[in-house]
Design a protein around this motif. Structure first.
Motif, short mmCIF file in Angstrom:
data_model
loop_
_atom_site.label_atom_id
_atom_site.label_comp_id
_atom_site.label_asym_id
_atom_site.label_seq_id
_atom_site.Cartn_x
_atom_site.Cartn_y
_atom_site.Cartn_z
N ILE B 314 45.31 32.79 41.14
CA ILE B 314 44.04 32.10 40.73
C ILE B 314 44.23 31.62 39.22
N ILE B 315 45.03 32.37 38.73
CA ILE B 315 45.42 31.85 37.23
C ILE B 315 46.24 30.70 37.35
N ASP B 316 47.13 30.41 38.26
CA ASP B 316 47.89 29.41 38.65
C ASP B 316 46.79 28.07 38.58
N VAL B 317 45.93 28.44 39.72
CA VAL B 317 45.03 27.15 40.28
C VAL B 317 44.10 26.78 38.78
N VAL B 318 43.74 27.59 37.99
CA VAL B 318 43.03 26.93 36.90
C VAL B 318 43.88 26.67 35.62
N GLY B 319 44.97 26.59 35.94
CA GLY B 319 46.08 26.06 34.68
C GLY B 319 46.68 26.94 33.89
N GLY B 320 47.14 28.14 34.61
CA GLY B 320 47.89 28.95 33.71
C GLY B 320 47.24 29.90 32.77
N MET B 321 47.78 31.11 32.51
CA MET B 321 46.89 31.82 31.44
C MET B 321 46.85 31.35 30.27
N PRO B 322 45.41 31.22 29.66
CA PRO B 322 45.16 30.67 28.55
C PRO B 322 45.99 31.39 27.18
N GLN B 323 46.46 30.61 26.29
CA GLN B 323 47.22 31.13 25.01
C GLN B 323 46.67 32.23 24.43
N GLU B 324 45.47 32.07 24.14
CA GLU B 324 44.67 33.12 23.40
C GLU B 324 44.32 34.36 24.17
N ALA B 325 44.16 34.19 25.39
CA ALA B 325 43.55 35.10 26.47
C ALA B 325 44.65 36.48 26.28
N VAL B 326 44.11 37.77 26.03
CA VAL B 326 44.82 38.91 25.88
C VAL B 326 44.44 39.81 27.10
N LYS B 327 43.30 39.60 27.32
CA LYS B 327 42.40 40.54 28.49
C LYS B 327 42.08 39.87 29.75
N VAL B 328 42.36 40.32 30.91
CA VAL B 328 41.75 39.77 32.22
C VAL B 328 40.96 40.51 32.58
N LEU B 329 39.65 40.09 32.89
CA LEU B 329 38.64 41.08 33.59
C LEU B 329 38.21 40.69 34.91
N SER B 330 37.97 41.68 35.72
CA SER B 330 37.51 41.55 36.99
C SER B 330 36.06 41.82 36.97
N GLY B 331 35.25 41.06 36.98
CA GLY B 331 33.55 41.13 36.50
C GLY B 331 33.34 40.84 35.21
#
Lengths: 332, 445, 285
Positions: B314-331
């Motif tokens: 999913i992260i690939d499809v939306v253009g990779g992990m954003p630089q500033e993102a430190v936490k990924v949530l489900s929900g």
């Protein structure tokens, strides 16, 4: 690869913080400080400065060298304590009174209990009552020092309540006392009548009240319950014997009712948690205040009333729980 | 006048930044990881073997026990393996791993997009079909829907509530569904009304979604007059079952009780659409609407996403992990789960993936409790979080029970509002589980 | 003067009446108790740690007096000495039990076990364990939240700031087992203290396949079975890719320690191996 942060929900936090809340209290007190400076001039500035500075410095020294814990003067709570203490002193008090008051407030009432959030009694009030008992002459000398408005001559003053109490003891009726001293409600709102530094203007205190309510720092439960109770009880006395008891509006506008109800009784640490508890707490303060005023030796009793009710807060918290969502337990 | 629930609540910024993005189709993946634990209750049991070829929509794992659900293949492909695979918190759960090929749907599923309004199945057939298609509650808890639609003996529902509140900030999947599948949602609601035998249904929507309110009101006015559309004030946690029932019909679910105790069944809008697809089109639950959002994401999206897609993909499809993102949530940010393994895959109830930056999510150091009572005022269940936290840290289970910790809905309002940044819910959640365990073992005796 | 006398009189009468009331109440509601319970309680350490499985020392003393035999009762804090004294006091006999100690079976330091996520919640193992598998790839190992430290009544377990793992203080540990119960990952085990405090144990609880375990942590037990084969006393068994040394069978020969390819088997309080020997081996090779 990036190390992901993991924590339990919730993952976001509101904008509130302890220092922001304390800052709001300081902002809410600023109109009163401004008015007191206009009325009492340098002496008010001196007391406020000594009170605040000594409170902050003492807290820093105690935390750093005595308790050896994290220094938390950054949460501004010491400033609030120092400020409230200074505003509760007579304007003619010497600077060292503020210093001793702060030392008792921070050292005895706050730090010995473990610092912010742990104290049972309102620190500023403990400081004030300590001074009142130790230095009764200084603490009840309501002489108005030189001021920017009244000019250079220091006029001797007395609080409206002490004038009434004295007048009544001399056998005067309320009307005679009122006429003899030219009391008027308009003056009481902006107040030229003697009193503590912060009690001078009811209007300035109400302004602070509105600010605190608007910023949702406090809820109106405690102040309204105190004021309501005082008005109710004094109203009953007034209706029963208007010659010898002041009317309810006069009772609320004079003395420390407003500053006590708005700023002292609403101190988070020493007031109840549930709304029911807050109303009861306020009613208790109102009742004890009137009892001290009418039947006690002191003309004013808000400080004592708040401290007495402070002691009941743990009990109130235990017995007055907030309204639960679904109280009844499922059958079967 | 919009309605709302009576106690507590907070007003976080809603940040519905992906609201105007239409639902897009997510591209096919190479490998799908289908968890056997996609619902509340016991694990499903695989009915296929390694090396089998499965078609899209084919049953691959069946329900075991009373509270459990069927699982269907979201893709066509060869079963690569059936082995434990980490879920989003890193714990190993049995997964069926499918090497994906070109889509080939199993026979009997109606893929025609036109709305089928005529409900032909009987009450019993509807519940059977819902169970067969593996429908679970898509509001978060993933409770099997067919059980919720079968009230226990002696209990009777008289009203069905459809939860369209979507009170979690950021998430817009329910909103998009209401906008794009309004009529399907209403038919799904009617199906569930028939299954429950109730005459009345209410759809509650928060007023920050005026488009959805208008759309549903316009659609309902014509043919679905028995379904009321109610607007709700914007306030978290409006979507909590108990709060929603309080807000819409002013009934209070008793402590330790269920909505059915006050004659109410609550279903999510996503569930209603899934029920429609199952009953009218015979389509099992293999996909759902997922919002992929976050302020640090350049392009927020709403996707129709099939079950078993890894977060990495999913992260690939939306253009990779954003630089500033430190936490990924489900929900959502209030009740969502932090993902610790990006190799984990989505499940039926995944409703959103949210990227948060350090500044947004990093916890501030804890300070002394100043007893400001803000947590008490914010608690929608009328509890005292400051006290529960203190008792929980001291493991005083009897006192915790007396102070109703078992009623906590874990909404997070207390921790959100605390000016001293005390992680109130962290301890309360653990202690609540212990107290419930004690209460259950006592009830058994 | 009269007032003084009156005061004294009133107070005296009041005191007398209240004393009588107290006496009769105490008589009426007296609970018959075996006086030996008090005696046993005095012998016990009085730590009220719950290590014996009872709520406190009083309950344990009651059990000691009531029980037919003392064999199933043991005070881990007082140890054999205390139990001997209790047995003597009650006029019974008791077998000596091997002294035990808490052993932390994880060596997943930050170096051995790289962290892949950062935990940002309330620091407590129970909170972390309920949330997810842990900061590293190993879902079995120590979470480092310090729940064991928090429950220890004897100040016998501390977190090592560098490794992030708990360390047991051999002198202070009483083997009460509080930490064993507190650890959500069941890493801590009570093992025999061993002769001269020497003991050998597998410092790992990872039940994953060798490859997965090795990838997660450099010093994990990979279940290769080498130790099982070399052990002359059949003390080592392997279950779920994890070796376990039975402390009752282990004769402390130290062969397994040298054999373990990942260094997961730890020996404690042994003299340092003579370097000469190793040199000799290399020469031979």
């Amino acid at each position: 690869m990036k190390k992901l942060l993991v924590s339990p929900a919730p993952h976001i936090h509101g904008q509130e913080s302890t220092s922001k809340l304390m800052r709001d209290v300081i902002i809410a007190l600023s109109p009163s400080v401004a008015v007191s400076v206009i009325f009492f001039g340098l002496s008010a500035i001196k007391l406020v400065l000594v009170g605040v500075l000594s409170a902050v410095i003492l807290e820093y020294l105690i935390q750093k060298y005595l308790m050896k814990t994290k220094v938390t003067i950054g949460d501004y709570s010491a400033i609030v304590t120092g400020l409230l203490l200074a505003l509760n002193l007579p304007p003619s008090a010497p600077w060292w009174i503020a210093l001793i008051g702060s030392a008792v407030a921070i050292g005895v009432a706050k730090m010995t209990f473990g610092g912010l959030g742990q104290n049972l009694f309102n620190p500023a009030l403990v400081g004030r009552v300590f001074l009142l008992v130790s230095f009764p002459v200084i603490m009840t000398d309501w002489a108005i020092p030189e001021s920017f408005i009244t000019g250079a001559d220091a006029s001797s003053g007395a609080t409206a309540l002490s004038i009434v109490k004295e007048g009544l003891s001399r056998g005067m009726t309320m009307d005679q006392i009122f006429n003899a001293n030219n009391f008027s409600y308009g003056e009481m709102l902006l107040s030229k009548i003697g009193g503590s530094v912060g009690e001078v203007s009811s209007l300035a205190l109400l302004l602070g009240f509105i600010y605190l309510l608007a910023r949702k720092v406090i809820t109106a439960h405690i102040p309204l319950s105190i004021i309501g109770t005082v008005m109710l009880i004094t109203g009953i006395f007034y209706l029963a014997d208007p010659l010898h008891y002041p009317d309810p509006v006069f009772s609320v506008l004079t003395g420390g009712i407003l500053i006590g109800a708005i700023f002292m009784a609403t101190d988070y640490v020493t007031s109840p948690m549930s709304k029911k508890g807050m109303v009861l707490f306020g009613a208790g303060i109102g009742l004890i205040t009137v009892l001290i005023r009418y039947f006690g030796a002191y003309p004013e009793g808000v400080s004592f009333a708040i401290l007495i009710m402070n002691a009941t807060v743990p009990l109130i918290n235990m017995f007055f729980k907030p309204k639960r969502f679904g109280k009844e337990v499922k059958n079967g | 006048m919009s309605r709302t629930f009576s106690l507590g609540g907070i007003h976080p910024h809603d940040k519905k930044i992906s609201a105007n993005r239409e639902i897009g189709e997510f591209p096919l993946v190479d490998t799908a990881y289908i968890s056997m634990s996609q619902h509340l209750g016991s694990l499903s049991e695989p009915v296929v073997a390694k090396g089998d070829r499965v078609l899209t929509g084919q049953l691959i794992a069946k329900s075991t026990g009373f509270i459990s659900a069927n699982i269907h293949s979201p893709y066509t492909g060869i079963i690569h393996n059936i082995e434990p695979w980490p879920d989003l918190s890193g714990n190993m759960v049995l997964h069926i791993i499918v090497k994906v090929e070109e889509d080939e749907w199993i026979k009997g599923i109606d893929l025609d997009p036109s709305v089928e309004r005529n409900i032909k199945l009987s009450k019993e057939e509807i519940i059977k079909r819902i169970a067969e298609c593996g429908i679970v509650g898509l509001g978060g808890a993933a409770f099997p829907t067919h059980i919720k639609l079968t009230p226990p003996p002696g209990k009777k529902a008289d009203i069905l509530i459809i939860n369209g509140a979507e009170c979690e900030p950021y998430l817009t999947s329910d909103y998009r569904l209401m906008m794009e599948k309004a009529e399907e949602l209403l038919v799904g609601t009617k199906i569930m009304m028939k299954a429950l035998g109730v005459e009345k249904a209410v759809i509650g929507i928060e007023e920050n979604k005026p488009g959805a309110i208008k759309k549903l009101k316009d659609t309902a006015r014509k043919d679905y007059s028995e379904i009321e559309i109610e607007s709700l004030k914007k306030r978290y946690p409006q979507g909590g079952e108990k709060q929603l029932i309080d807000a819409l019909v002013r009934r209070r679910v008793p402590s330790m009780g269920l909505p059915i105790d006050v004659g109410v069944v609550v279903q999510n809008v996503g569930t209603a659409v899934a029920v429609y697809e199952a009953v009218q089109k015979n389509k099992p639950l293999i996909d759902g609407i997922v919002t992929i959002t976050g302020d640090c994401l350049p392009d927020q999206r709403n996707f129709r996403l099939r079950v078993g897609t890894t977060f990495e993909k999913i992260i690939d499809v939306v253009g990779g992990m954003p630089q500033e993102a430190v936490k990924v949530l489900s929900g959502g940010p209030m009740m969502g789960k932090a993902i610790s393994k990006l190799t984990a895959a989505t499940v039926k109830s995944t409703s959103g993936i949210l990227f948060l930056s350090q500044e947004q999510t990093k916890r501030a150091p804890e300070n002394n409790c100043i007893r400001c009572s803000k947590c008490v005022q914010a608690c929608p269940m009328g509890l005292e979080p400051y006290l529960l936290n203190k008792l929980a840290r001291a493991s005083r289970m009897d006192d915790l029970e007396e102070n109703m910790i078992q009623d906590c809905i874990e909404c997070g309002c207390c921790a959100y509002t605390c000016p001293s940044c005390i992680p109130l819910l962290d301890n309360i959640r653990i202690a609540k589980a212990s107290v419930l365990k004690i209460m259950r073992s006592r009830a058994r005796k | 003067m009269n007032t003084v006398l009156l005061t004294v009189l009133v107070l005296s009468i009041l005191g007398l009446v209240l004393a009588l009331v107290l006496y009769f109440v105490a008589q009426k509601f007296k609970v018959e108790e075996d006086p030996r319970i008090d005696g046993v309680q005095e012998i016990l350490p009085g730590a009220n740690c719950g290590g014996c499985g009872e709520a406190g020392c009083r309950a344990f003393a009651e059990n000691c007096v009531k029980a037919e035999s003392l064999d199933s009762l043991f005070c881990p804090v007082g140890g054999n000495e205390t139990m001997k004294m209790v047995a003597e006091y009650l006029g019974r006999t008791i077998d000596e039990k091997a002294p035990r100690i808490a052993v932390v079976r994880c060596n997943g330091t930050c170096e051995n076990r790289p962290r892949t996520t950062i935990y940002d919640g309330y620091v407590s193992c129970s909170v972390m364990a309920a949330l997810y598998a842990g900061e590293s790839e190993c879902r079995w190992g120590c979470l480092g939240g310090g729940d064991c430290v928090a429950v220890c009544k004897f100040d016998a377990i501390k977190m090592d700031g560098v490794t992030g793992l708990p360390v047991v203080d051999e002198d202070k540990c009483t083997a009460c087992g509080a930490c064993v119960k507190a650890c959500p990952k069941a890493i801590i085990e009570l093992r025999n203290k061993g002769p001269k405090n020497r003991r050998i144990f597998v410092s790992c609880v990872n039940k994953d396949k060798g490859g997965i375990a090795r990838k997660a942590c450099g010093v994990a037990c990979i279940g290769c079975g080498k130790c099982e084969k070399i052990c002359p006393f059949d003390a080592i068994t392997i279950n779920n890719f994890l070796a376990y040394i039975d402390p009752d069978k282990c004769k402390l020969c130290r062969k397994c320690v040298a054999e373990c390819p990942t260094g997961a088997i730890h020996e404690i309080n042994f003299p340092v191996r003579l370097p000469k020997k190793e040199e000799a081996i290399t020469v031979e090779q």
